[in-house]
Design an enzyme around this catalytic site. Sequence first.
Site, PDB file in Angstrom:
ATOM      1  N   TRP A 164       0.766  -1.179   0.370  1.00 47.76           N
ATOM      2  CA  TRP A 164      -0.109  -0.248  -0.136  1.00 47.76           C
ATOM      3  C   TRP A 164       0.835   1.026   0.347  1.00 47.76           C
ATOM      4  O   TRP A 164       0.438   2.423  -0.333  1.00 47.76           O
ATOM      5  CB  TRP A 164      -0.663   0.196   1.357  1.00 47.76           C
ATOM      6  N   PRO A 189      -2.904  -6.153  -5.290  1.00 49.96           N
ATOM      7  CA  PRO A 189      -2.656  -4.879  -4.955  1.00 49.96           C
ATOM      8  C   PRO A 189      -3.342  -5.163  -3.658  1.00 49.96           C
ATOM      9  O   PRO A 189      -4.152  -5.793  -3.482  1.00 49.96           O
ATOM     10  CB  PRO A 189      -2.878  -4.116  -5.771  1.00 49.96           C
ATOM     11  N   ALA A 190      -2.826  -4.235  -2.774  1.00 46.66           N
ATOM     12  CA  ALA A 190      -2.940  -4.573  -1.111  1.00 46.66           C
ATOM     13  C   ALA A 190      -4.367  -4.029  -1.161  1.00 46.66           C
ATOM     14  O   ALA A 190      -5.448  -3.649  -2.211  1.00 46.66           O
ATOM     15  CB  ALA A 190      -1.896  -3.017  -0.275  1.00 46.66           C
ATOM     16  N   GLU A 191      -5.163  -4.095  -0.180  1.00 44.54           N
ATOM     17  CA  GLU A 191      -6.551  -4.015  -0.555  1.00 44.54           C
ATOM     18  C   GLU A 191      -6.935  -2.907   0.607  1.00 44.54           C
ATOM     19  O   GLU A 191      -7.767  -1.903  -0.242  1.00 44.54           O
ATOM     20  CB  GLU A 191      -7.112  -5.078   1.078  1.00 44.54           C
ATOM     21  N   SER A 243       6.018  -6.858   4.141  1.00 40.16           N
ATOM     22  CA  SER A 243       6.761  -7.632   5.430  1.00 40.16           C
ATOM     23  C   SER A 243       7.742  -8.545   5.199  1.00 40.16           C
ATOM     24  O   SER A 243       7.329  -9.372   4.613  1.00 40.16           O
ATOM     25  CB  SER A 243       5.465  -7.074   6.530  1.00 40.16           C
ATOM     26  N   GLU A 264      10.568  -8.231  -1.804  1.00 39.69           N
ATOM     27  CA  GLU A 264      11.535  -7.680  -0.953  1.00 39.69           C
ATOM     28  C   GLU A 264      11.083  -7.268   0.377  1.00 39.69           C
ATOM     29  O   GLU A 264       9.901  -7.343  -0.083  1.00 39.69           O
ATOM     30  CB  GLU A 264      10.843  -6.379  -2.373  1.00 39.69           C
ATOM     31  N   CYS A 298      10.228   1.091   3.299  1.00 38.36           N
ATOM     32  CA  CYS A 298      10.644  -0.412   3.678  1.00 38.36           C
ATOM     33  C   CYS A 298      11.999   0.646   3.346  1.00 38.36           C
ATOM     34  O   CYS A 298      13.293  -0.279   4.239  1.00 38.36           O
ATOM     35  CB  CYS A 298      10.713  -1.460   3.254  1.00 38.36           C
ATOM     36  N   GLU A 395      11.345  -1.772  12.727  1.00 35.32           N
ATOM     37  CA  GLU A 395      11.450  -0.477  11.690  1.00 35.32           C
ATOM     38  C   GLU A 395      10.019  -0.212  12.500  1.00 35.32           C
ATOM     39  O   GLU A 395       9.068  -1.005  12.064  1.00 35.32           O
ATOM     40  CB  GLU A 395      10.993  -1.712  10.430  1.00 35.32           C
TER      41      GLU A 395
HETATM   42  C1  SIN Z   1      11.027   4.032  -2.792  1.00 37.75           C
HETATM   43  O1  SIN Z   1      12.247   4.406  -2.241  1.00 37.75           O
HETATM   44  O2  SIN Z   1      11.379   3.957  -4.342  1.00 37.75           O
HETATM   45  C2  SIN Z   1      10.058   2.961  -2.009  1.00 37.75           C
HETATM   46  C3  SIN Z   1      10.352   2.490  -1.365  1.00 37.75           C
HETATM   47  C4  SIN Z   1      10.007   1.363  -0.684  1.00 37.75           C
HETATM   48  O3  SIN Z   1       9.725  -0.185  -1.873  1.00 37.75           O
HETATM   49  O4  SIN Z   1       9.250   1.387  -0.056  1.00 37.75           O
END
Ligand code: SIN
Length: 492
Positions: A164, A189-191, A243, A264, A298, A395
């Site tokens: 999201w 995609p995320a809900e 996550s 990722e 992230c 995080e």
């Molecule tokens: C980004 O920096 O474009 C993506 C970062 C992510 O995947 O959280």
Amino acid sequence: MPGINSSLLRHLKQPERFAALDRVARQGDRWDGRVFRVSNPSTGELLAELPDMGVEQTRIAIDRAHVAQAEWAARTARDRSDTLWRWHQLILDHTDDLAAILTAEMGKPLPEAVSEVSHAAAYLQWYAEEANRIYGETISAPSTDRRMLVIKQPIGVVGTITPWNFPASMVARKISPALAAGCAIVLKPAEQTPLVAGAMFALAAEAGFPDGVVNLIYASDGAAVGRELCSNRKVRKISFTGSTEVGRLLMRQCSDQVKKVSLELGGNAPFIVFDDADVDAAVDGAIQAKFRNAGQTCVSANRLYVQSGVHDEFAAKFTARVRSLSVGDGFEPGIAIGPLIDTQALVKIEAHIADAIQKGGAICCGGRQAGHGGTFFEPTVLTDITSEMLLAQEETFGPLAPIIRFEDPDQVVREANDTIYGLAAYFYASNLKRVWHVAEKLEYGMIGINTGRMSSEAAPFGGMKQSGIGREGSRHGLEEYLEMKYLCMGGL
Ligand code: SIN
């Protein structure tokens, strides 16, 4: 009945073009009448009710992708490239509406949403170009009667699951290399943020992808759809961003079929400022690395280590900048920090602050909910932070910047590496010897050196350790969707 609400349509320049997003994912499929709601996290307004797809519809989409796959793979690279180019142009042409949909469903400030849409378009452009550059190789054979070569072929149907926090650019980053390679895809995609993906898929249909090559699943039960994608033998690869916990689960589910995965996952990025750094540049970089998307990325700087000689100057200048960041609805001009995605995110940031204060941390600014209703939180700076505190170990995924003072440059690198994560790290220094030394010692997939922002379609994005497997973006991102096949010709 499902549909897009006027509270979303009023933000759009061409509402008629995107008014049927509720239908994008169910064309031709057996929908059983269930719906789920998508709301604006800034205002709580209902944006849309979407058809809620489950396992059966996911299977139908996979079957469709499986049939379309062969035909798409058989096309010329130039043909696939041209289709991606058309999609890229349509995304650029509709940047304003895509950005408005993104801000409405996710909350990020509109200028950030515009920048994300252009980043999404940049992935499509990059892979439209890369589609034409898939090469094999010939190998010098160890005997004269043989010839040996390697060809590259698309891996097959790919199941993709996107988060999201970057609901447009993650769609493009995952599916454009897959499509360029000749794969058909099914995307969940995320809900919380399915609408911009729906809008992008509506434009993909206009760009002329053949039926069944791109398939979208709107669903509130991500776990059920994920299980089907992982267990269905027609899906040859899973690509997921989210996550580490969910990444582990998907990897386990894929292991029965030894299905390939690109993951990722989470991070715990250190941001280190050495005594020889340009402090003003480091403050700029820290603002970007920490507060972009309200800290919900992230690659967000999670732990700011600052060496003693510049600690007080950095903390004072940084806090002054953070105080000036305005919090509010992403559609309002001048807003730097939108809402957090949900109340769980608020609970986590509050727990991290409470734990830090209880263990001796001090608040320089912020520290509370921002009182606009919704899920807003004040951008916060804490000092007197130690590695034992929760916020240094987990995080936070929110607008919280903890500053940790350090003395010894070697010790700080050891501390920075002392985590299960290895996605992104940043550091500021001017001494070249130090720059090389630290860059080589940090155990992270991506290192920002004297910059707080490094994401680019031209570069390999991804992590080490429990931050993931594989890379997205650049020529390496294309390889993730190609199988290498060795041909050995004998009797020559
Ligand atoms: C980004 O920096 O474009 C993506 C970062 C992510 O995947 O959280």
